[in-house]
Write a protein that holds these residues in place. Structure first.
Motif, PDB file in Angstrom:
ATOM      1  N   ASN A   1      -8.442  -9.407   7.198  1.00 36.21           N
ATOM      2  CA  ASN A   1      -7.110  -9.907   6.974  1.00 36.21           C
ATOM      3  C   ASN A   1      -6.389  -9.861   8.267  1.00 36.21           C
ATOM      4  O   ASN A   1      -5.389 -10.696   8.708  1.00 36.21           O
ATOM      5  CB  ASN A   1      -6.163  -9.344   5.937  1.00 36.21           C
ATOM      6  CG  ASN A   1      -6.602 -10.509   4.631  1.00 36.21           C
ATOM      7  OD1 ASN A   1      -5.986 -11.470   4.369  1.00 36.21           O
ATOM      8  ND2 ASN A   1      -7.616  -9.949   3.807  1.00 36.21           N
TER       9      ASN A   1
ATOM     10  N   GLY B 194       0.009  -6.906  -1.061  1.00 35.57           N
ATOM     11  CA  GLY B 194      -1.184  -5.767  -0.977  1.00 35.57           C
ATOM     12  C   GLY B 194      -1.983  -5.995  -2.244  1.00 35.57           C
ATOM     13  O   GLY B 194      -3.252  -5.721  -2.091  1.00 35.57           O
ATOM     14  N   PHE B 195      -1.457  -6.389  -3.215  1.00 36.18           N
ATOM     15  CA  PHE B 195      -2.426  -6.598  -4.624  1.00 36.18           C
ATOM     16  C   PHE B 195      -3.350  -7.721  -4.523  1.00 36.18           C
ATOM     17  O   PHE B 195      -4.502  -8.020  -4.924  1.00 36.18           O
ATOM     18  CB  PHE B 195      -1.451  -6.761  -5.876  1.00 36.18           C
ATOM     19  CG  PHE B 195      -2.221  -6.271  -7.271  1.00 36.18           C
ATOM     20  CD1 PHE B 195      -2.017  -5.049  -7.468  1.00 36.18           C
ATOM     21  CD2 PHE B 195      -2.798  -7.455  -7.948  1.00 36.18           C
ATOM     22  CE1 PHE B 195      -2.708  -4.732  -8.554  1.00 36.18           C
ATOM     23  CE2 PHE B 195      -3.463  -7.090  -9.075  1.00 36.18           C
ATOM     24  CZ  PHE B 195      -3.255  -5.724  -9.492  1.00 36.18           C
TER      25      PHE B 195
ATOM     26  N   VAL C 243      -4.932  -8.900  -1.558  1.00 34.80           N
ATOM     27  CA  VAL C 243      -6.071  -8.604  -0.795  1.00 34.80           C
ATOM     28  C   VAL C 243      -6.911  -7.712  -1.511  1.00 34.80           C
ATOM     29  O   VAL C 243      -8.152  -7.936  -1.236  1.00 34.80           O
ATOM     30  CB  VAL C 243      -5.429  -7.806   0.342  1.00 34.80           C
ATOM     31  CG1 VAL C 243      -6.551  -7.232   1.239  1.00 34.80           C
ATOM     32  CG2 VAL C 243      -4.460  -8.598   0.984  1.00 34.80           C
ATOM     33  N   LEU C 244      -6.608  -7.180  -2.564  1.00 38.04           N
ATOM     34  CA  LEU C 244      -7.669  -6.332  -3.277  1.00 38.04           C
ATOM     35  C   LEU C 244      -8.585  -7.188  -3.749  1.00 38.04           C
ATOM     36  O   LEU C 244      -8.619  -8.250  -4.424  1.00 38.04           O
ATOM     37  CB  LEU C 244      -7.143  -5.582  -4.569  1.00 38.04           C
ATOM     38  CG  LEU C 244      -6.060  -4.715  -4.394  1.00 38.04           C
ATOM     39  CD1 LEU C 244      -5.609  -3.873  -5.650  1.00 38.04           C
ATOM     40  CD2 LEU C 244      -6.522  -3.441  -3.350  1.00 38.04           C
TER      41      LEU C 244
ATOM     42  N   ILE D 108      -1.630   1.275  -0.693  1.00 36.50           N
ATOM     43  CA  ILE D 108      -1.519   0.697  -2.035  1.00 36.50           C
ATOM     44  C   ILE D 108      -3.206   0.943  -2.516  1.00 36.50           C
ATOM     45  O   ILE D 108      -3.500   1.485  -3.564  1.00 36.50           O
ATOM     46  CB  ILE D 108      -1.054  -0.720  -1.979  1.00 36.50           C
ATOM     47  CG1 ILE D 108       0.316  -0.772  -1.792  1.00 36.50           C
ATOM     48  CG2 ILE D 108      -1.442  -1.338  -3.613  1.00 36.50           C
ATOM     49  CD1 ILE D 108       0.965  -2.291  -1.907  1.00 36.50           C
TER      50      ILE D 108
ATOM     51  N   VAL E 261     -11.839  -5.771   3.713  1.00 33.68           N
ATOM     52  CA  VAL E 261     -11.075  -7.097   3.454  1.00 33.68           C
ATOM     53  C   VAL E 261      -9.774  -6.937   4.326  1.00 33.68           C
ATOM     54  O   VAL E 261      -9.106  -7.729   4.871  1.00 33.68           O
ATOM     55  CB  VAL E 261     -10.614  -7.075   1.888  1.00 33.68           C
ATOM     56  CG1 VAL E 261      -9.575  -8.206   1.668  1.00 33.68           C
ATOM     57  CG2 VAL E 261     -12.073  -7.464   1.038  1.00 33.68           C
TER      58      VAL E 261
ATOM     59  N   THR F  21      -0.761  -2.163   2.786  1.00 36.42           N
ATOM     60  CA  THR F  21      -1.664  -2.493   1.809  1.00 36.42           C
ATOM     61  C   THR F  21      -2.869  -1.462   1.779  1.00 36.42           C
ATOM     62  O   THR F  21      -3.254  -1.158   0.710  1.00 36.42           O
ATOM     63  CB  THR F  21      -2.458  -3.646   2.175  1.00 36.42           C
ATOM     64  OG1 THR F  21      -1.468  -4.810   2.677  1.00 36.42           O
ATOM     65  CG2 THR F  21      -3.420  -4.276   1.452  1.00 36.42           C
TER      66      THR F  21
END
Lengths: 293, 323
Positions: free
Chosen positions: B306, A130-131, A133-134, B19, B302, B16
């Protein structure tokens, strides 16, 4: 005691073999010399070449190179060569310290995730993905703006945002080391988890972490320059990014004042290139996946 | 491709997203010098007005309530009002995103083409001079800060030769008689930003492409092809390249986040009215609702990229089924 000596001997032998292979890698050697050059400039430059960052108006504004100012002056009448020499230390320092933080976090998460397995592993890896992709730069910009842009804060922000690659790499390496017989032996002898992780796993993932470290440094230096250019760096300290920001905002580009933006940009490129060459060649030597089959 | 794979990837994307939303929420609330306090201080507002603003934005409620409220607003696509433009953030973001995506799309095509070409040449001639040259070139390009490349291109093509526009998307104040003239004007303005952003990501693609092709070239079916006496050129281009391109799909998607960084720099140098320039301006003006909205939109773009890459990968590579 003898086993300890033996281990030292083996490590020394491995290191010597690594140095031998490295010497044959022209790209890596070139990168090494580039870095040495900048380190020498950063530490001995200020002793040879006097420069005071607060010396506003020493020369004219955006003056071309003259005898007194070998690379001209900036928009506040300061010597550009002096600022470049000063900036080398800033870039190196921020790059190295940010890397230490990032690699520390990445290695910790990677080893724990790979060694613990199960739920811990999947939670940590989901978080890492997750991080990963940021979008990094916007995140770094926002963090730097909030925390305030002292050099220390920039180091922290860069370190906190660039550990994901290391974590993934260390985890996969840990997974393969975990399956080796000597770990099983250590467990059966009664070694604790912490002991195995620090004494057995860490030394074995170290080579790969090392090559990764150098590439992280390259990125950190590049990002710090970008932050300074965007006005989020520490304005009190002349860095290469700070010089480039001055060139951009003062319209030096339209004036054709090449001495204001070309040398600083080339410094950034070559230092980053030095780390990239070195990291890339280490990776070729140490990463078993990349070795020529 | 099967449903398990699809739902697994969808689940990962949602995590994601969660998050991102959560980071976005806390980032703008618990940071030292929280946005509200800063804007209130900067504007020299009275205590009552501060209270009023605080109530309006919901900053005086406990975190869990604020969080639920925030989620509800997001579902309604309500990103709040911009401090600077006094307009809903959503209205501003839409246009900006389009400008960035068109720039990014063309730059992406340029980078993929150039990266594939350099990487293929490099891998096909491994260890030869041409390999060292193209790999060295790729690493050199990789080391150039995107904004600096933009500055140098401007100094050459706009200032010195005067052949291309300095910045902007169209000539300011120009009356575009037809759509065609408008498109031509935008295209002229796009050349330098596209080269800047394209080159900024080319280096990475070259390195990945080289590694991937080197991997494929050691596989058994390549050895077989060689034994059958196919020409070396045919083996590389027809047999190895299609398989070596596979990892590129994932890399292109992962690179999307990296590319946004390049877009911020490129748009700042060329005053391109995209979301990157918006982030820069919002940061300078401490316009937090815009920043928060832009960060979220960028992250969602993004994540979607993905997810699409994952699906595409599963479709292109049948082996993934058994994963």
């Amino acid at each position: 005691m003898s086993s300890k000596n033996n281990r030292k001997k083996v490590m020394k032998k491995g290191f010597l073999r690594f140095v031998d292979t490295f010497k044959g890698n022209k790209m890596g050697v070139l990168g090494f010399y580039i870095i040495v050059f900048f380190v020498v400039v950063a530490f001995f430059g200020p002793l040879v070449y006097q420069y005071d960052p607060q010396s506003f108006g020493m020369g004219g504004l955006i003056d071309p190179p003259t005898k007194g100012f070998p690379l001209g002056t900036d928009d506040m009448g300061r010597d550009i060569l002096g600022a470049l020499i000063y900036g080398a230390k800033v870039s190196l320092m921020i790059g190295v310290f940010a890397t230490l933080i990032s690699v520390g976090i990445g290695t910790f998460i990677g080893v724990v995730s790979g060694f613990a397995g199960g739920k811990t592993d999947s939670i940590l890896m989901r978080f890492t993905d997750g991080f990963m992709v940021l979008p990094k730069l916007p995140l770094i910009m926002i963090l730097a703006a909030f925390l305030g842009s002292s050099t220390r804060n920039i180091i922290i922000v860069l370190g906190l945002t660039s550990w994901t690659g290391t974590a993934r790499l260390v985890r996969s390496q840990t997974l393969s080391i975990k399956e080796r017989p000597f770990i099983e032996r250590a467990i059966s002898v009664g070694a604790g988890r912490g002991y195995i992780m620090t004494r057995h796993i860490l030394p074995n993932v170290f080579p790969l972490v090392f090559s990764n470290t150098i590439l992280v440094t390259a990125t950190a230096i590049l990002t710090e320059t970008t932050l300074s250019f965007l006005g989020l760096g520490n304005p009190m300290i002349p860095s290469w990014g700070q010089i480039l920001r001055g060139a951009f905002t003062s319209g030096a580009v339209s004036l054709g004042a090449w001495w204001f933006y070309l040398p600083a940009g080339l410094c950034v490129i070559f230092l980053v290139l030095g780390f990239t060459f070195l990291g890339y060649s280490f990776d070729e030597i140490l990463n078993p996946k990349l070795r020529r089959r | 491709m099967n449903l398990t794979y699809l739902s697994k990837k969808l689940f990962h994307s949602l995590i994601t997203l969660f998050i991102v939303i959560t980071i976005n929420f806390f980032l703008f609330r618990i940071m030292p010098g929280d946005p509200f306090a800063m804007i209130a201080k900067a504007a020299n507002l009275s205590a009552e007005y501060k209270e009023e603003l605080s109530a309006l934005y919901g900053y005086n409620q406990p975190f869990p309530i604020q969080y639920v409220k925030y989620l509800r607003q997001l579902i309604n696509l309500d990103f709040g009002m911009s401090f600077k433009y006094r307009k809903p953030v959503m209205d501003i973001l839409g246009n900006r995103l389009m400008a960035t995506l068109s720039l990014a799309f063309i730059a992406q095509i340029l980078a993929i083409g150039l990266g594939t070409l350099l990487g293929t040449i490099s891998a096909a001639f491994r260890g030869k001079k041409i390999d060292v040259a193209s790999l060295g070139l790729a690493l050199f390009i990789y080391s150039i800060p995107a904004f600096w490349l933009g500055i140098v291109l401007v100094s050459l093509f706009s200032v010195k030769f005067g052949s291309l526009p300095l910045n902007g998307m169209v000539v300011a104040g120009m009356d575009h008689a037809s759509t065609w003239i408008y498109i031509k004007d935008v295209a002229r303005h796009l050349i330098l930003p596209v080269i800047t952003l394209g080159l900024a990501i080319t280096g990475g693609y070259t390195i990945i492409m080289r590694g991937s092709l080197l991997d494929v070239l050691t596989e058994d079916y390549i050895v077989t092809a060689r034994a059958k006496g196919y020409k070396r050129k045919d083996i590389v281009i027809k047999h190895a390249l299609p398989n070596a391109m596979l990892p590129m799909v994932t890399v292109i998607a992962i690179n999307f986040g990296f590319m946004i960084g390049g877009a911020i720099q490129t748009e700042t140098v060329f005053s391109w009215p995209g979301i990157g320039r918006l982030v820069y301006e919002a940061l300078m003006a401490r316009d937090y609702p815009i920043l928060q909205g832009a960060f979220l939109i960028i992250s969602i773009t993004v994540i979607v990229a993905n997810f699409i890459a994952d699906i595409l990968y599963g479709y292109l590579d049948p082996r993934i089924k058994y994963d």
